[in-house]
Design a protein around this motif. Structure first.
Motif, PDB file in Angstrom:
ATOM      1  N   VAL A  21      17.713 -13.326 -42.053  1.00  9.13           N
ATOM      2  CA  VAL A  21      16.775 -12.053 -42.395  1.00  9.13           C
ATOM      3  C   VAL A  21      17.980 -10.919 -41.766  1.00  9.13           C
ATOM      4  CG1 VAL A  21      14.787 -11.185 -41.413  1.00  9.13           C
ATOM      5  CG2 VAL A  21      14.904 -13.434 -42.095  1.00  9.13           C
ATOM      6  N   LYS A  76      17.333  -7.689 -41.450  1.00 11.66           N
ATOM      7  CA  LYS A  76      16.549  -6.619 -40.800  1.00 11.66           C
ATOM      8  C   LYS A  76      15.365  -7.106 -40.387  1.00 11.66           C
ATOM      9  CE  LYS A  76      14.897  -4.083 -44.636  1.00 11.66           C
ATOM     10  NZ  LYS A  76      14.269  -2.791 -45.440  1.00 11.66           N
ATOM     11  N   ASP A  77      14.671  -6.663 -39.387  1.00 14.85           N
ATOM     12  CA  ASP A  77      13.198  -6.893 -38.971  1.00 14.85           C
ATOM     13  C   ASP A  77      12.370  -6.960 -39.964  1.00 14.85           C
ATOM     14  OD1 ASP A  77      14.238  -7.154 -36.434  1.00 14.85           O
ATOM     15  OD2 ASP A  77      13.321  -5.563 -35.432  1.00 14.85           O
ATOM     16  N   THR A  78      12.019  -8.002 -40.582  1.00  7.65           N
ATOM     17  CA  THR A  78      10.948  -8.310 -41.796  1.00  7.65           C
ATOM     18  C   THR A  78       9.661  -8.613 -41.332  1.00  7.65           C
ATOM     19  OG1 THR A  78      12.772  -8.533 -42.922  1.00  7.65           O
ATOM     20  CG2 THR A  78      10.736  -9.093 -43.965  1.00  7.65           C
ATOM     21  N   GLN A  79       8.370  -8.202 -41.865  1.00  7.48           N
ATOM     22  CA  GLN A  79       7.150  -8.878 -41.857  1.00  7.48           C
ATOM     23  C   GLN A  79       6.415  -9.504 -42.986  1.00  7.48           C
ATOM     24  OE1 GLN A  79       4.505  -6.669 -39.227  1.00  7.48           O
ATOM     25  NE2 GLN A  79       2.713  -7.855 -39.888  1.00  7.48           N
ATOM     26  N   VAL A  80       6.211 -10.515 -42.933  1.00  6.44           N
ATOM     27  CA  VAL A  80       5.627 -11.499 -44.271  1.00  6.44           C
ATOM     28  C   VAL A  80       4.442 -11.727 -43.903  1.00  6.44           C
ATOM     29  CG1 VAL A  80       5.756 -13.302 -45.687  1.00  6.44           C
ATOM     30  CG2 VAL A  80       8.067 -11.936 -44.880  1.00  6.44           C
ATOM     31  N   CYS A 101       6.445 -12.080 -38.140  1.00  7.02           N
ATOM     32  CA  CYS A 101       7.401 -11.160 -38.253  1.00  7.02           C
ATOM     33  C   CYS A 101       8.717 -11.916 -37.883  1.00  7.02           C
ATOM     34  CB  CYS A 101       7.099 -10.278 -36.774  1.00  7.02           C
ATOM     35  SG  CYS A 101       8.192  -8.833 -36.805  1.00  7.02           S
ATOM     36  N   ALA A 141      15.725  -9.528 -37.158  1.00 10.04           N
ATOM     37  CA  ALA A 141      17.114  -9.868 -37.894  1.00 10.04           C
ATOM     38  C   ALA A 141      17.885 -10.847 -37.126  1.00 10.04           C
ATOM     39  CB  ALA A 141      17.733  -8.186 -37.504  1.00 10.04           C
TER      40      ALA A 141
END
Length: 169
Positions: free
Chosen positions: A84, A86-90, A94, A97
């Motif tokens: 990952v 960059k900070d990602t929300q799925v 959360c 990175a």
């Protein structure tokens, strides 16, 4: 790592994955002679007694459906590692990175919630209208990876497998 060793690795990886695909295909076609007959009829219809041409491989729709189903049931790679960036929300998860995520092709390819009750059955008809229709427009079929990191040999492997299957049938 030298260019020679990288080329050798790609060559060996390509041979191994294509041969595994063909072995599973032969095993499943031996269990499902009706699909074997459909594939044989298609090969005879496309090529007949004519000289083989690469363009003819694009017309082997049943063979493509069979390969997609085999790749869904028996993916060539069990896990796909991804990082990952960059900070990602799925959904409600959360991912910060730098975290490494493993995508399980086996779990996704056999998920009843995504694919329905027949997820573990050999039914190539699911792919009759293509991969997107078979997966309800979800990224839930990725036997060669997906996106910018898709396997560079995907098209070659499928072409090689179609040639081998056509010759066997």
């Amino acid at each position: 790592m030298s260019l020679k060793s990288v080329s050798y690795s790609i060559y060996l990886a390509g041979q191994k994955t294509t041969s595994v695909l063909l072995v599973w295909t032969m095993a499943l076609l031996s269990e499902h002679p009706n699909w074997q007959a459909h594939a044989r009829e298609e090969v005879l219809q496309v090529f007949g007694n004519k000289k083989w041409e690469v363009d003819g491989l694009n017309h082997l729709k049943i063979a493509t459906m069979i390969f997609h189903k085999v790749l869904r049931l028996y993916p060539l790679v069990a896990m796909l590692p991804r990082v990952v960036y960059k900070d990602t929300q799925v959904g409600d998860m959360c991912f910060p990175a730098g975290v490494q995520v493993l995508l399980s092709t086996i779990l996704v390819h056999h998920d009843h919630e995504i694919l329905g009750d027949d997820a573990k059955e050999f039914n190539p008809e699911r792919f009759a209208e293509g991969v997107l229709k078979a997966t309800k427009n979800q990224v839930s079929f990725f036997p060669f990876g997906w996106g910018p990191r898709v396997c560079i040999g995907q098209n070659f492997a499928m072409m090689e497998a179609k040639i081998a299957l056509a010759m066997i049938l």
